[in-house]
Structure formats: C-alpha cells, structure tokens
Design a protein around this motif. Structure first.
Motif, PDB file in Angstrom:
ATOM      1  N   ASP A   1      49.204  42.471  33.996  1.00  0.00           N
ATOM      2  CA  ASP A   1      49.803  41.872  35.175  1.00  0.00           C
ATOM      3  C   ASP A   1      51.289  41.709  34.886  1.00  0.00           C
ATOM      4  OD1 ASP A   1      50.811  40.211  37.150  1.00  0.00           O
ATOM      5  OD2 ASP A   1      49.015  38.973  37.268  1.00  0.00           O
ATOM      6  N   TYR A   2      52.136  42.418  35.642  1.00  0.00           N
ATOM      7  CA  TYR A   2      53.571  42.412  35.386  1.00  0.00           C
ATOM      8  C   TYR A   2      54.322  41.359  36.196  1.00  0.00           C
ATOM      9  CZ  TYR A   2      52.794  46.678  32.768  1.00  0.00           C
ATOM     10  OH  TYR A   2      52.351  47.600  31.835  1.00  0.00           O
ATOM     11  N   GLY A   3      53.602  40.440  36.810  1.00  0.00           N
ATOM     12  CA  GLY A   3      54.228  39.307  37.463  1.00  0.00           C
ATOM     13  C   GLY A   3      55.071  39.661  38.665  1.00  0.00           C
ATOM     14  N   LEU A   4      54.499  40.409  39.598  1.00  0.00           N
ATOM     15  CA  LEU A   4      55.238  40.817  40.794  1.00  0.00           C
ATOM     16  C   LEU A   4      54.786  40.056  42.041  1.00  0.00           C
ATOM     17  CD1 LEU A   4      55.373  44.684  40.210  1.00  0.00           C
ATOM     18  CD2 LEU A   4      57.121  42.980  39.681  1.00  0.00           C
ATOM     19  N   GLN A   5      54.221  38.870  41.839  1.00  0.00           N
ATOM     20  CA  GLN A   5      53.789  38.064  42.972  1.00  0.00           C
ATOM     21  C   GLN A   5      54.983  37.784  43.894  1.00  0.00           C
ATOM     22  OE1 GLN A   5      52.999  37.456  39.789  1.00  0.00           O
ATOM     23  NE2 GLN A   5      50.792  37.816  39.818  1.00  0.00           N
ATOM     24  N   GLY A   6      54.776  37.999  45.188  1.00  0.00           N
ATOM     25  CA  GLY A   6      55.829  37.768  46.161  1.00  0.00           C
ATOM     26  C   GLY A   6      56.788  38.926  46.325  1.00  0.00           C
ATOM     27  N   LYS A   7      56.630  39.970  45.530  1.00  0.00           N
ATOM     28  CA  LYS A   7      57.494  41.144  45.617  1.00  0.00           C
ATOM     29  C   LYS A   7      56.886  42.178  46.560  1.00  0.00           C
ATOM     30  CE  LYS A   7      60.307  39.647  42.354  1.00  0.00           C
ATOM     31  NZ  LYS A   7      61.707  39.242  42.664  1.00  0.00           N
ATOM     32  N   VAL A   8      57.735  43.103  47.004  1.00  0.00           N
ATOM     33  CA  VAL A   8      57.295  44.181  47.881  1.00  0.00           C
ATOM     34  C   VAL A   8      57.647  45.522  47.234  1.00  0.00           C
ATOM     35  CG1 VAL A   8      57.577  45.274  50.140  1.00  0.00           C
ATOM     36  CG2 VAL A   8      57.590  42.769  49.942  1.00  0.00           C
ATOM     37  N   ALA A   9      56.671  46.409  47.159  1.00  0.00           N
ATOM     38  CA  ALA A   9      56.867  47.727  46.557  1.00  0.00           C
ATOM     39  C   ALA A   9      56.609  48.818  47.580  1.00  0.00           C
ATOM     40  CB  ALA A   9      55.936  47.920  45.360  1.00  0.00           C
ATOM     41  N   LEU A  10      57.354  49.890  47.476  1.00  0.00           N
ATOM     42  CA  LEU A  10      57.172  51.085  48.303  1.00  0.00           C
ATOM     43  C   LEU A  10      56.838  52.241  47.374  1.00  0.00           C
ATOM     44  CD1 LEU A  10      59.680  52.338  51.036  1.00  0.00           C
ATOM     45  CD2 LEU A  10      58.653  53.888  49.398  1.00  0.00           C
ATOM     46  N   VAL A  11      55.803  53.013  47.725  1.00  0.00           N
ATOM     47  CA  VAL A  11      55.399  54.151  46.895  1.00  0.00           C
ATOM     48  C   VAL A  11      55.245  55.384  47.777  1.00  0.00           C
ATOM     49  CG1 VAL A  11      53.707  55.079  45.268  1.00  0.00           C
ATOM     50  CG2 VAL A  11      54.150  52.610  45.323  1.00  0.00           C
ATOM     51  N   THR A  12      56.004  56.439  47.492  1.00  0.00           N
ATOM     52  CA  THR A  12      55.835  57.693  48.222  1.00  0.00           C
ATOM     53  C   THR A  12      54.857  58.591  47.461  1.00  0.00           C
ATOM     54  OG1 THR A  12      57.648  58.915  47.150  1.00  0.00           O
ATOM     55  CG2 THR A  12      58.216  57.514  49.039  1.00  0.00           C
TER      56      THR A  12
ATOM     57  N   ALA B   1      52.167  42.499  43.993  1.00  0.00           N
ATOM     58  CA  ALA B   1      53.099  42.989  45.018  1.00  0.00           C
ATOM     59  C   ALA B   1      52.350  43.427  46.277  1.00  0.00           C
ATOM     60  CB  ALA B   1      53.917  44.155  44.471  1.00  0.00           C
ATOM     61  N   SER B   2      52.991  43.240  47.424  1.00  0.00           N
ATOM     62  CA  SER B   2      52.546  43.889  48.653  1.00  0.00           C
ATOM     63  C   SER B   2      53.083  45.315  48.618  1.00  0.00           C
ATOM     64  CB  SER B   2      53.095  43.151  49.875  1.00  0.00           C
ATOM     65  OG  SER B   2      52.636  41.810  49.902  1.00  0.00           O
ATOM     66  N   VAL B   3      52.314  46.275  49.119  1.00  0.00           N
ATOM     67  CA  VAL B   3      52.670  47.681  48.925  1.00  0.00           C
ATOM     68  C   VAL B   3      52.741  48.440  50.240  1.00  0.00           C
ATOM     69  CG1 VAL B   3      52.127  49.808  47.675  1.00  0.00           C
ATOM     70  CG2 VAL B   3      51.458  47.598  46.698  1.00  0.00           C
ATOM     71  N   LEU B   4      53.874  49.105  50.467  1.00  0.00           N
ATOM     72  CA  LEU B   4      53.999  50.063  51.566  1.00  0.00           C
ATOM     73  C   LEU B   4      53.625  51.421  50.997  1.00  0.00           C
ATOM     74  CD1 LEU B   4      55.634  52.258  53.401  1.00  0.00           C
ATOM     75  CD2 LEU B   4      54.704  50.251  54.552  1.00  0.00           C
ATOM     76  N   VAL B   5      52.506  51.946  51.420  1.00  0.00           N
ATOM     77  CA  VAL B   5      51.961  53.218  50.952  1.00  0.00           C
ATOM     78  C   VAL B   5      52.456  54.326  51.873  1.00  0.00           C
ATOM     79  CG1 VAL B   5      49.833  54.551  50.684  1.00  0.00           C
ATOM     80  CG2 VAL B   5      49.913  52.148  49.950  1.00  0.00           C
ATOM     81  N   SER B   6      53.006  55.388  51.302  1.00  0.00           N
ATOM     82  CA  SER B   6      53.522  56.481  52.126  1.00  0.00           C
ATOM     83  C   SER B   6      53.054  57.829  51.599  1.00  0.00           C
ATOM     84  CB  SER B   6      55.051  56.437  52.146  1.00  0.00           C
ATOM     85  OG  SER B   6      55.565  57.526  52.878  1.00  0.00           O
ATOM     86  N   ASP B   7      52.817  58.757  52.527  1.00  0.00           N
ATOM     87  CA  ASP B   7      52.413  60.115  52.166  1.00  0.00           C
ATOM     88  C   ASP B   7      52.438  60.967  53.432  1.00  0.00           C
ATOM     89  OD1 ASP B   7      50.889  62.439  51.035  1.00  0.00           O
ATOM     90  OD2 ASP B   7      50.490  61.023  49.411  1.00  0.00           O
ATOM     91  N   VAL B   8      52.453  62.275  53.269  1.00  0.00           N
ATOM     92  CA  VAL B   8      52.238  63.166  54.414  1.00  0.00           C
ATOM     93  C   VAL B   8      50.746  63.328  54.674  1.00  0.00           C
ATOM     94  CG1 VAL B   8      54.395  64.461  54.180  1.00  0.00           C
ATOM     95  CG2 VAL B   8      52.366  65.211  52.910  1.00  0.00           C
ATOM     96  N   ASN B   9      49.947  62.976  53.689  1.00  0.00           N
ATOM     97  CA  ASN B   9      48.489  63.017  53.801  1.00  0.00           C
ATOM     98  C   ASN B   9      48.013  61.673  54.341  1.00  0.00           C
ATOM     99  OD1 ASN B   9      45.727  62.996  53.434  1.00  0.00           O
ATOM    100  ND2 ASN B   9      45.776  63.527  51.256  1.00  0.00           N
ATOM    101  N   ASP B  10      47.837  61.591  55.659  1.00  0.00           N
ATOM    102  CA  ASP B  10      47.471  60.319  56.279  1.00  0.00           C
ATOM    103  C   ASP B  10      46.134  59.794  55.771  1.00  0.00           C
ATOM    104  OD1 ASP B  10      49.764  60.858  57.667  1.00  0.00           O
ATOM    105  OD2 ASP B  10      48.850  60.851  59.652  1.00  0.00           O
TER     106      ASP B  10
END
Length: 251
Positions: free
Chosen positions: A3-14, A33-42
């Motif tokens: 656990d890298y201690g990212l509570q309250g952080k927001v991450a984006l991953v393409t 972390a909350s995560v925004l997941v992104s891809d061309v593969n819906d």
C-alpha cells in the motif's frame, strides 16, 4: 502487494483495458487512489473499472485515442470532473508492430503518433492540471528498447527512445513546479500484446531465455514500479527511466 499511501489521490491510466495498464490501475486503487481508466478498447476499460469497484475502489472509464489531442483533453477533463483533481498519471497506451514493415510510412506514422506523440499530448494536458494544484507525478511507459537497439523494430525503438527523452525533458521543465516525471522501461512482459508469441512453446522458451532471471516478467511487477514512482516514497526521483526487465539490459 504494498500500500503506497495514495488515499485521497486521483490517478489516470491510459491503455488500462488490459496488461500493464490494467495491473497499474488496480494497484493504484489498492493504494487508495480513485482511478480514471482510459483505453480505445471500451470493453476492456470498463472491465478494469468493474474489477476496481469489486475490490472496493472508485473508478470511471473514458474512451481515448491518445494520438488525438481533443480526446486527450477530454480524458484529462473527465478525471477532474469525476474526482476533482489529478495527482498521478500513467501514460501507458502504446502499440508494437512485430510483423509489419516499420519503414512503411503509414506504419511508422501510427507508431510514432501513438507511442510518442500520444505521450506528449497526455503530459501536456496532465501538467496543466497539476500546475494549478502545485504538483503531481507522471510516469510514461518506455521500454528497454528505449535504451538499447533492436534490429527488427525501427519505429518502436525510435518511439520508445523518444519517450525516454521526453520524460527527461518534462522532469527538467517542471521540477521546480513540484511535478515529477519518470518512465518505466519494461523488458519482456506477459501481456495481451505478447500473447500471440507466448502461445508458441518454442517462442516462449526463447523469450524466457532472453532474460537472465530465466522468465518473462508479469504486468503486476511493472505496475508496482509505476505506483512507487507516483508515491511519496519516490519524492526525490525524477527524470529516471526505471528498468523492469529481469536483468536483460545488464548483460
């Protein structure tokens, strides 16, 4: 997993619809972390969101072709819309052209457009948000082929060398603004991209033999490096192309 201690952080991953991207998205979520997941593969991207939510995390999906600046702008805006900010970004989307003639202009252009221009477009939009917040962390996916040569993949090698250079540029440009920019340079990793090769036993044995540790890496092993680089544990690390290759480039 750590656990890298990212509570309250927001991450984006393409490129988070599978492979290293999915593993990283799950690792970010496990660290809070909350995560925004992104891809061309819906379908793959939404499946990643479902996996995060199943483990109690928060995530949302945004379709994005990273070679399209308008879609990249919309993706970063979606992260802020859903979660209010952007602290960590993993620019992982990329392609390889193992069986293609990479000296063909169309093939070359697509590889550079996604693997290199796509990273630049993402960095540009992510940094704009992070600058208003007073800091953040960006990690780009390069490759060991961004550090050494490969006689069979000119476009891939050129694009990944470009990612390493762009990473160093970003690190210097935004160092005093509190934005750290690093890269991961995976070796041969078991992912959907390598699946057609791994399916052949003789090829699998060859790929295993290319690594001093005697095996291919796992996506989760790269993901751990990514999340560490985005965490406070790496607070004095920037401009670094971190090799995750089982010793392949130590030979």
């Amino acid at each position: 997993m750590i656990d890298y201690g990212l509570q309250g952080k927001v991450a984006l991953v393409t490129g988070a619809g599978g492979g290293i991207g999915r593993a990283a998205a799950l690792a970010f979520a496990r660290s809070g972390a909350s995560v925004l997941v992104s891809d061309v593969n819906d379908e793959g991207g939404r499946a990643t969101v479902a996996l995060i939510e199943a483990q109690g995390g928060k995530a949302a999906f945004q379709h994005c072709d990273v070679s399209d600046s308008a879609q990249v702008k919309a993706m970063v805006a979606a992260a802020v819309h859903h979660f209010g900010r952007l602290d960590c970004a993993f620019n992982n989307a990329g392609i390889t052209n193992i069986a293609a003639d990479e000296y063909d202009e169309a093939v070359w252009g697509r590889a550079i457009g996604i693997n290199l221009t796509g990273v630049m477009l993402c960095m540009r939009e992510e940094a704009e948000v992070m600058l208003t917040q007073g800091g953040g962390a960006i990690v780009n996916t390069a490759s060991i082929n961004g550090l050494v040569g490969n006689p069979s993949q000119p476009a891939y090698v050129a694009s990944k060398h470009g990612v390493v250079g762009l990473t160093r540029h970003g690190a210097l440009r935004w160092a005093k603004a509190g934005i750290r920019v690093n890269a991961v340079c995976p070796g041969v990793i078991v992912t959907p991209m390598t699946a057609p090769l791994v399916a052949k036993e003789d090829m699998r044995q060859l790929l295993d033999s290319m690594t001093p540790m005697g095996r291919m890496g796992q996506a989760e092993e790269v993901a751990e490096a990514v999340v560490w680089l985005c965490s406070g544990a790496a607070s004095f690390v920037t401009g670094h192309p971190m090799v995750v290759d089982g010793g392949a480039t130590a030979v």
